[in-house]
Enzyme design. Structure first.
Site, PDB file in Angstrom:
ATOM      1  CG  ASN A   8      -1.693   1.226   1.445  1.00 29.79           C
ATOM      2  OD1 ASN A   8      -1.769   2.069   0.547  1.00 29.79           O
ATOM      3  ND2 ASN A   8      -2.309   1.361   2.610  1.00 29.79           N
ATOM      4  CE  LYS A  10      -0.181   3.287   4.698  1.00 25.11           C
ATOM      5  NZ  LYS A  10      -0.063   3.384   6.144  1.00 25.11           N
ATOM      6  CG  HIS A  94      -5.846   2.101   5.078  1.00 23.51           C
ATOM      7  ND1 HIS A  94      -5.432   3.049   5.980  1.00 23.51           N
ATOM      8  CD2 HIS A  94      -4.831   1.199   4.996  1.00 23.51           C
ATOM      9  CE1 HIS A  94      -4.223   2.731   6.419  1.00 23.51           C
ATOM     10  NE2 HIS A  94      -3.834   1.612   5.835  1.00 23.51           N
ATOM     11  CD  GLU A  96      -2.863   5.629   6.679  1.00 19.82           C
ATOM     12  OE1 GLU A  96      -2.786   5.672   5.445  1.00 19.82           O
ATOM     13  OE2 GLU A  96      -1.981   5.113   7.400  1.00 19.82           O
ATOM     14  CD  GLU A 164      -3.668  -2.312   7.193  1.00 20.03           C
ATOM     15  OE1 GLU A 164      -2.587  -2.632   6.699  1.00 20.03           O
ATOM     16  OE2 GLU A 164      -4.223  -1.221   6.990  1.00 20.03           O
ATOM     17  N   GLY A 170       2.427   2.257  10.717  1.00 19.24           N
ATOM     18  CA  GLY A 170       3.417   3.323  10.573  1.00 19.24           C
ATOM     19  C   GLY A 170       4.110   3.702  11.867  1.00 19.24           C
ATOM     20  CB  SER A 209       5.031  -1.812  11.900  1.00 18.56           C
ATOM     21  OG  SER A 209       4.612  -0.486  12.128  1.00 18.56           O
ATOM     22  N   GLY A 230       2.778  -1.130   4.201  1.00 21.91           N
ATOM     23  CA  GLY A 230       2.865   0.285   3.853  1.00 21.91           C
ATOM     24  C   GLY A 230       4.310   0.680   3.609  1.00 21.91           C
ATOM     25  N   GLY A 231       4.934   1.254   4.625  1.00 14.52           N
ATOM     26  CA  GLY A 231       6.287   1.807   4.499  1.00 14.52           C
ATOM     27  C   GLY A 231       7.279   0.894   3.797  1.00 14.52           C
TER      28      GLY A 231
HETATM   29  P1  PGA Z   1       2.754   0.266   7.567  1.00 17.20           P
HETATM   30  O1  PGA Z   1       1.299   0.506   6.918  1.00 17.20           O
HETATM   31  O2  PGA Z   1       3.280  -1.019   7.012  1.00 17.20           O
HETATM   32  O3  PGA Z   1       3.579   1.467   7.132  1.00 17.20           O
HETATM   33  O4  PGA Z   1       2.564   0.207   9.045  1.00 17.20           O
HETATM   34  C1  PGA Z   1       0.415  -0.555   6.723  1.00 17.20           C
HETATM   35  C2  PGA Z   1      -0.888  -0.036   6.152  1.00 17.20           C
HETATM   36  O5  PGA Z   1      -1.373   1.011   6.592  1.00 17.20           O
HETATM   37  O6  PGA Z   1      -1.467  -0.649   5.231  1.00 17.20           O
END
Ligand code: PGA
Length: 247
Positions: A8, A10, A94, A96, A164, A170, A209, A230-231
């Site tokens: 992802n 983002k 998601h 967010e 999640e 994050g 994470s 994500g990251g």
């Molecule tokens: P993250 O994000 O791996 O940076 O924690 C995961 C996500 O929000 O899908």
């Protein structure tokens, strides 16, 4: 079950990020791991990446869609448009988006219906906040979101769930194996109760994470059928290392 490793991105990535896609595609060519691999870039890169990855082992997905197919909705993008441009999946609900755009589980359900109507595979996200967890409400919150975010239109259609925990996104914090196992088991039970046999075949991803250092352990937990990353999906080497833990 075949695993799905999904990135992802983002609100990250410019046209030059096609280099990362090239590296991932090359990495997939050299691996024997039998798993699905997906990158969900911002809308702006979907068309270019879908063309770039055509015929490769890497699928391309979106991060949101509108609930109706077309019409007077300035600035929005429909599921049909995503399918038309070559997306296979769409992330929905998601945390967010639930936080930044006030998306409710009912909105997520409407979008999920639109997604399957358009032939996309929705990846529907659920997860508790730290306050929920500390109040002992994890199970109630996650199963409540799950119930209300999944429309009946998903019967007999492929879909994916991503668990999640918001406090792990994050932050560098991850749920531990026991916490992940407990929620994934509860999600599986709820899916089987509602969808019968189909519920056994729904991929349930963990997100929050996930990185090369913890991927093997997390992907080894019962009922974890992949990851939403994500990251660590922004760097080809890290993403490929996670993918290679899925075997
Ligand atoms: P993250 O994000 O791996 O940076 O924690 C995961 C996500 O929000 O899908």
């Amino acid at each position: 079950m075949r695993k799905l490793i999904a990135g992802n991105w983002k609100m990250n990535g410019l046209r030059a990020s096609s280099d990362v896609i090239t590296e991932i595609v090359q990495g997939l060519e050299g691996t024997e791991i039998e798993a699905d691999c997906l990158i969900c870039p911002p809308f702006t890169l979907l068309g270019a990446f879908a063309e770039q990855t055509a015929g490769s082992g890497l699928k391309i997905g979106a991060q949101n869609c509108h609930a109706v197919a077309s019409g007077a909705h300035t600035g929005d993008v429909s599921a049909q448009m995503l399918a038309d441009i070559g997306a296979s999946h769409v992330i929905l609900g998601h945390s967010e988006r639930r936080a930044d755009h006030g998306e409710l589980s009912s909105d997520v359900a409407a979008k999920a219906s639109a997604a399957v109507d358009a032939g996309l595979v929705p990846i529907i996200c659920v997860g508790e906040s730290l306050a929920d967890r500390e109040a002992g409400l994890t199970r109630k919150v996650v199963l409540g979101q799950l119930d209300m975010s999944l429309p009946d239109a998903l019967v007999e259609k492929p879909f994916v769930i991503a668990y999640e925990p918001i406090w792990a996104i994050g932050t560098g914090l991850t749920a531990d194996a026991g916490q992940i196992a407990e929620v994934h088991h509860a999600v599986r039970e709820a899916l089987v109760k509602r969808f019968g046999e189909q519920g056994h075949n729904v991929q349930i991803l963990y997100g929050g994470s996930m990185k090369p250092a913890n991927a093997t352990e997390i992907l080894g937990v019962a009922d974890v059928d992949g990851g939403l990353i994500g990251g660590a999906s922004l760097k080809a080497a890290d993403f490929l290392a996670i993918f290679n833990s899925a075997g």
